[in-house]
Design an enzyme around this catalytic site. Sequence first.
Site, short mmCIF file in Angstrom:
data_model
loop_
_atom_site.label_atom_id
_atom_site.label_comp_id
_atom_site.label_asym_id
_atom_site.label_seq_id
_atom_site.Cartn_x
_atom_site.Cartn_y
_atom_site.Cartn_z
N CYS A 68 0.79 -1.24 -0.06
CA CYS A 68 0.07 0.10 0.05
C CYS A 68 0.86 1.39 -0.14
CB CYS A 68 -0.97 0.04 1.27
SG CYS A 68 -0.38 0.06 2.80
N SER A 69 0.29 2.34 -0.62
CA SER A 69 1.19 3.61 -0.54
C SER A 69 1.62 4.31 0.53
CB SER A 69 0.48 4.51 -1.64
OG SER A 69 0.41 3.83 -2.82
N SER A 70 0.70 4.55 1.58
CA SER A 70 0.92 5.21 2.75
C SER A 70 0.88 4.60 3.90
CB SER A 70 0.07 6.65 2.70
OG SER A 70 -1.10 6.20 2.79
#
Length: 415
Positions: A142-144
């Site tokens: 996931c990105s964050s």
Amino acid sequence: MTQSQSKIKKSSAEIAKPWFGSQNSFSHKDGFGVLLRNVCDSIRGMTVPQETSPSDADDVERHPCPRCTAEPGSPCRARSGAVAGTYHTGRFTKVPRLAKLLRVPTPADRGPGQPWRPGTPVPLALAPDTPTADIRIGYARCSSLSQELQSQLDALSAHGIGRDKIFSEKISTRVRVRPQFEAALSLARQIKAHAPHCRVIFTVYEMKRLGRDAAELTALADHLTAHGLVLEMLAGPLPGMYDPSGPGRLLFAFFAAMAETERENIRESTLEGLDAAARKGKHGGRPPVITDDMLHTVLRRRTNGESVEQIQPDLIIATGKRKGQAPSVASIYRALAEHAKQQAYPEAVAQAHADFADLHGAADLPRPRRARIQRPDDPLTPEQAELRQRLQDQVLQPTHQDDPGTGSATTAQTR
């Protein structure tokens, strides 16, 4: 014709006989030109490198190189650390049909001149009755840090992948080097090299977990296929095994481009939201350490004669990573200095905020005008000429006024 000339002509004809097929086709007028051309063509055929077929390169790379110590499955390595332009002689002579060649060029798909990297080891010959199995390597991303990975981990575990074979990380696809992703690919390649009879499957929850760049996704799919790995997606527009041939490749490229477009839309929407919030006075970032209540307490206690060092232990940060701790003395002094500036020039601060809001909402921001340097020989404008005349009159005016006691100023200066 002398006897020596007859011997020279006879010997020349005998030399040219293999090149022309018969002695009658050789003439004194043009025989040497044809002979020279045939000799050059023969030499060119022996020296000019021919394109190496992939099968020849595979046969050469089945053997280790005794010179550069390249392992089987890898091209030869030059001294500079790049892929060599040709295979070393001690290596390609191990192939019987290539043993008599002078040189064997490295094919273009091996990347001659590019930085050398070890290739996939050549799989060993397997017995017909060797059992096979599917080995899956999972990857979740996931990105964050605020996003959760548990749903992806649960989906991969439910698909039969052990937790020790699932690699996960929280990192953006804009970062070129993703440590856990590289580790998952490395493990998949190693398993395929040591167990070539097994099918190694690289499993992700959906295509966007691999990346959102169309070119990067296509190159990754080709890389997996080249190393004998299978790509599998559990959800998204293309669930199931990725087929690199036929319509599967076309659909994969299409949905990869859609993923890249979706990322650009998300980025534009985020920037528009930040811009709208900034116009309303809501700026991102961490909350201030010194709040208004803390500043009011500091000002009140300083009025009573206490110093900042005495006040600092009694202040507590309410939010953020340092929640429950006391702010530093430097933070308190910075807050006091900012407060002093606002109290010294309240009208200027309010006007600056109003101007900034107007400029931020304007379509075109004003730009400073370029200054023009006046040269001595440049003509004066009418306004400049009038101003110059007025200044000269003011300077010369006292010399033309009459002095009632001593006469005119000019006469006094003359005397």
